[in-house]
Design an enzyme around this catalytic site. Structure first.
Site, short mmCIF file in Angstrom:
data_model
loop_
_atom_site.label_atom_id
_atom_site.label_comp_id
_atom_site.label_asym_id
_atom_site.label_seq_id
_atom_site.Cartn_x
_atom_site.Cartn_y
_atom_site.Cartn_z
N SER A 175 33.71 -23.65 -14.84
CA SER A 175 33.77 -22.98 -13.54
C SER A 175 34.54 -23.83 -12.54
O SER A 175 35.33 -23.32 -11.74
CB SER A 175 32.35 -22.71 -13.01
OG SER A 175 31.71 -23.92 -12.71
N ARG B 206 37.92 -22.09 -11.44
CA ARG B 206 37.88 -21.57 -10.06
C ARG B 206 39.12 -22.02 -9.29
O ARG B 206 39.80 -21.23 -8.67
CB ARG B 206 36.62 -22.05 -9.34
CG ARG B 206 36.59 -21.59 -7.89
CD ARG B 206 35.45 -22.17 -7.12
NE ARG B 206 34.15 -21.84 -7.74
CZ ARG B 206 33.41 -22.68 -8.39
NH1 ARG B 206 33.82 -23.94 -8.50
NH2 ARG B 206 32.27 -22.32 -8.92
N ASN C 89 42.12 -19.41 -8.21
CA ASN C 89 42.46 -19.20 -6.80
C ASN C 89 43.92 -19.52 -6.53
O ASN C 89 44.62 -18.76 -5.87
CB ASN C 89 41.58 -20.08 -5.91
CG ASN C 89 40.29 -19.38 -5.53
OD1 ASN C 89 40.30 -18.51 -4.67
ND2 ASN C 89 39.21 -19.71 -6.21
#
Lengths: 156, 278
Positions: free
Chosen positions: B206, B210, B214
């Site tokens: 994660s 992440r 993004n």
């Protein structure tokens, strides 16, 4: 987008940068910041202390001023009292002196009076004797009745 | 632009890769396919180059500040650097209550470095690749954090630190117990192991994905906007869009850098924390 050895390279580079930051950057910055914090804290404390000292000094100065003023007032009062006393004393002395002079003068006058009286008495006696001589002509012997005449003069 | 839209996009998403060709020779991949064929034995030179350059920039600036750091009146650079250091220190000490001198510098490095790498996203997407193209370099991806290798490389390093500190603080057995005896009673140890294993593995995944997701999405939107520069009217509209997205992106790049740093600290704090017995 495929996973390659870039992964390992990045990992190694990452560790090197973290090590560098841990070894050469972080401690020095934190140290400087801590020191400055301490310096500022000390400075503030010193300023506060100085403020307190100043207040204390001012209090002391006020106290001294008040004391001095009090002392001055006492001195003035004392001087004033002393002056009054001196004036009073001078006045009393003057009065005394006057009195004394007056008495001396009076005594002198009395002495003079006595002296004059004495003289007068003598003269009266001699006048009386002369009168009596004239009246009695040579009936009274001056030598014989001298004693009587002296007693008469003392009685006058 | 001679190339089609899909070629343009594809070009922007391809790394400059150096590695071993399937025939055993070493060299740069001239196409995306060639890079793919290299498999694992390849390095994305552009990602690494920019990442290292930005990391060195971080180190140089902060080292300069650290060397000159005095307890006296701080200058502009020192002020800025100390503000960041203080911010990170506050954040770390509010999350991580144990004694470890490495955590705060780690968080600072992550925050600033990832921020700088993200910041490259705000450079107009064509500038550097075009310049590189003019210099004869076929591909040039300038935002290292849009490369999953970079983000996962960092995430896996953090993962290694998590494992290292977990084992160091709790012992191999203690760590295993923690995995096996939570969250259900001891009888259900296999289920616990599976659950906790997933939780554990999810941490680096994660963390890395992440950041990658993004930034990759942000980069993609910049590329799509850049596609609009084909006519005057739509070009002006594209300019407005790019500006608006860049402004919004400023928030994202700072936020993602901060999230990466904070989550790292949180995970490491968990590695230290001994959970209560069930």
């Amino acid at each position: 987008m495929n996973i390659t050895a870039t992964l390992l390279a990045q990992s190694a580079v990452f560790l090197i940068f973290v090590w560098f930051c841990h070894r050469f950057i972080w401690p020095f910055l934190r140290q400087a910041m801590r020191e400055r914090q301490k310096t500022i804290a000390d400075g503030l404390e010193a300023a506060e202390q100085a403020q307190k000292d100043l207040e204390a000094a001012q209090d002391r100065a006020d106290e001294r001023l008040r004391e001095a003023r009090e002392e001055a007032r006492q001195i003035v009062d004392q001087a004033r009292g002393q002056a009054a006393q001196m004036i009073e004393q001078a006045r009393a002395e003057a009065r005394e002196e006057g009195e004394r002079l007056k008495q001396a003068a009076a005594a002198e006058v009395e002495q003079d009076v006595n002296r004059v009286k004495e003289a007068l008495r003598g003269q009266v006696a001699s006048l009386a004797v002369q009168g009596a001589e004239r009246i009695l002509s040579d009936s009274i012997d001056r030598r014989r009745h001298g004693e009587l005449l002296d007693r008469l003069a003392a009685e006058l | 632009m001679a190339e089609s839209s899909s070629e343009y996009i594809q070009h922007h998403l391809t790394n400059l890769t150096y590695g071993r060709h399937p025939d055993g020779t070493w060299g740069f991949a001239s196409t995306a396919q060639e890079a793919m064929d290299m498999g694992f034995v390849a390095v994305n030179v552009d990602s690494m180059g920019w990442a290292i350059a930005l990391g060195v920039l971080f180190c140089a600036v902060f080292w300069t500040a650290a060397r000159r750091a005095t307890a006296g009146v701080p200058g502009g650079l020192q002020n800025a650097v100390e503000m960041l250091v203080d911010f990170i220190d506050d954040t770390v000490s509010s999350i991580f209550s144990h004694r470890n001198e490495l955590i705060a510098p780690l968080a600072l490095t992550i925050f600033v470095w990832v921020f700088l790498m993200n910041l490259m996203d705000l450079v107009p997407v064509d500038w550097i690749p075009q310049l590189a193209h003019a210099l004869g370099v076929p591909y040039m991806k300038v935002v290292p954090t849009t490369d999953p290798n970079v983000t996962m490389g960092m995430a896996l390093t953090v993962f290694a630190l998590i494992l290292f500190y977990s084992i160091r603080e709790k012992g191999p057995l203690g760590f295993l117990k923690e995995l096996a005896f939570h969250p259900f009673p001891k009888i259900l140890a296999p289920i616990n192991l599976i659950l906790e294993g997933v939780t554990l593995v999810a941490k680096p995944l994660s963390l890395g994905l992440r950041l990658f997701g993004n930034l990759y999405a942000g980069e993609m939107i910049f590329i799509l906007i850049a596609l609009m520069y084909s006519g005057w009217v739509i070009g002006v509209f594209g300019g407005v869009l790019q500006w608006a997205w860049a402004v919004f992106h400023v928030l994202i790049i700072i936020l993602q850098a901060f999230i990466f740093a904070v989550l790292t600290v949180v995970y490491l704090a968990q590695a230290y924390d001994v959970e209560e017995e069930h």
